[in-house]
Design an enzyme around this catalytic site. Structure first.
Site, PDB file in Angstrom:
ATOM      1  CG  ASP A 117       6.864   4.719 -12.040  1.00 23.02           C
ATOM      2  OD1 ASP A 117       7.501   3.651 -12.101  1.00 23.02           O
ATOM      3  OD2 ASP A 117       5.620   4.767 -12.113  1.00 23.02           O
ATOM      4  CE  LYS A 153      -5.580  -1.584  -0.359  1.00 26.07           C
ATOM      5  NZ  LYS A 153      -5.751  -0.174  -0.016  1.00 26.07           N
ATOM      6  CB  SER A 198      -0.965  -0.025   1.181  1.00 25.59           C
ATOM      7  OG  SER A 198      -2.095  -0.782   0.859  1.00 25.59           O
TER       8      SER A 198
END
Length: 446
Positions: free
Chosen positions: A334, A348, A323
């Site tokens: 990223d 999740k 999470s």
């Protein structure tokens, strides 16, 4: 989802939990459109009040407008047609109705469960401030640590002290959870412990319980060859995690570290806003997370030029990094801000709204799906590390039985991160992204 970090409270937070984690917004009675109705119903003091409150929240917020192909209106009629002899009977009916949605993150919590959730995410406990365990050799309840600025530390309690009795109740063969229930209590109330200490007779100690900030960030400066490495371990994203992380980075900055290792292994998640604030401490520009709601509405959260450091960074993750840990990891990966080392993360990517209900129980409702800055959907898949390195069962057992080895050269994932930081430069952002120190006025105001 866009509350200021300073607005954390048990009734209004955004959170993400772990293995059955949530990403959520809490409110006393949900949105304003239902308050008048439920306030009137509350006068009747009927279990049906809670039943209908739950149904209304799911009907209004649930991410799947088709309710997993269930006739949600018929569900309401069925729920309200029953007579409930107790709140527990109503709770059972609520849980059965929610199960039909096929979503483990949309869940009902009785008052004790909801209180436990809000206590965990608040990052505070009311007690004396000790960590304890049952010593395997002596089978005695033993202090592992007295937390900083706690009544226990101020009273002189030390690691290794045995807790022989709590308010006169012997602790022999008592479980840690049972002892914790006795020790915790309202701030300002007294408690008496009987302690055993090596080389001394058993003695009594009177303390006064207080509200204590639970440390979720632990850090240290490590000298690895010719590199000064700031090692930071984040255990969960509580309401105090961001300010603790800020203190850690600033302190390590003053020690002139060359690089950082951020350890998110075993971190089940916590507060959404905390993950956003912490991401902003590591880079100045770029996306952090994107959410999509039931009608396709999107919201993107980005960095805001408040980074505290641009030193090379490695992030450690495993299958229990979930999470909020995945939001932070995905953002750092990223944006090419960090090299990610370890195992595939939990996977999740759902956002919940969490509400306190009229009788103190609670409801978590999935309201959105989140994506990493690059648009990757990690749900049920997790984040693939840049350097995949799973621990063997023997290595896991060794670290579990010798926690002091975590974050050392005897920890294979940490050792790999150090090797990478020593030989690669891609974990550091471009030089044209200057780091602006965060002033007190900037602190956590996003």
């Amino acid at each position: 989802m866009n509350q200021s970090a300073k607005s954390y409270s048990p009734l209004q937070v955004a959170l993400i939990g772990g293995a059955i984690a949530t990403t959520a917004t809490m409110s006393l009675f949900g949105t304003a459109w239902t308050r008048g109705v439920w306030a009137a119903l509350a006068l009747q003091d009927s279990p049906k009040v809670i039943v209908d409150q739950v149904w209304q929240l799911v009907n209004h917020e649930y991410v799947d407008g088709k309710f997993n192909q269930q006739d949600w209106q018929a569900t309401r009629q069925s729920l309200l047609s029953k007579d409930y002899s107790s709140r527990e009977e109503a709770y059972t009916a609520i849980r059965e109705a929610l199960q039909k949605l096929g979503d483990p993150y949309t869940r009902f919590m009785d008052p004790k469960q909801f209180e436990a959730l809000t206590s965990q995410t608040s990052g505070e406990v009311s007690g004396i401030g000790i960590r304890m365990e049952v010593n395997e050799k002596t089978q005695r309840l033993t202090v592992v640590e007295a937390i900083e600025n706690s009544p226990a530390l101020k009273a002189g309690i030390k690691a290794g002290d045995e807790i022989l009795a709590i308010d006169g109740k012997p602790t022999l063969k008592m479980k840690v959870d049972d002892a914790s229930k006795l020790i915790r209590g309202k701030a300002g109330t007294p408690i008496k412990l009987k302690l055993g200490r090596a080389g001394q007779n058993a003695f009594d100690l009177k303390l006064t319980r207080a509200s204590i900030e639970v440390p979720t960030v632990r850090y240290t400066l490590k000298q690895e060859g010719n590199r000064r490495v700031g090692y930071i371990r984040l255990r969960e994203f509580s309401a105090h995690a961001a300010e603790q992380m800020q203190r850690a980075i600033r302190d390590l900055n003053t020690k002139k570290v060359d690089s950082y290792v951020l350890d998110l292994r075993g971190n089940p998640g916590g507060l959404l806003q905390a993950s956003i604030e912490i991401a902003r401490m590591w880079y100045n520009d770029g996306g952090i997370v994107k959410t999509v709601d039931r009608v396709g509405g999107t919201e993107e959260t980005k960095a805001n030029r408040t980074a505290l450091t641009n030193r090379p960074l490695a992030v450690l993750v495993d299958g229990n990094s979930a999470s909020a840990s995945e939001i932070l990891t995905g953002a750092l990966k990223d944006n090419k801000r960090a090299v990610v080392v370890g195992g595939q993360t939990f996977g999740k990517a759902l956002v919940q709204s969490v509400h306190e209900l009229a009788d103190g129980s609670g409801l978590a409702v999935t309201i959105a799906h989140y994506y990493t800055p690059a648009g990757t959907d990690i749900n049920h898949k997790g984040i693939a590390p840049d350097i995949k390195l799973d621990l063997t069962e023997a290595q896991e057992r060794q670290l579990a039985s010798n926690p002091d080895l975590i974050g050392t050269k005897s920890d294979p994932q940490y050792a790999r991160a150090i090797a990478i930081l020593s030989n690669r430069n891609f974990a550091q952002p471009p030089a044209n992204q200057p780091t602006r120190p965060m002033s007190r006025a900037d602190n956590l105001k996003f």
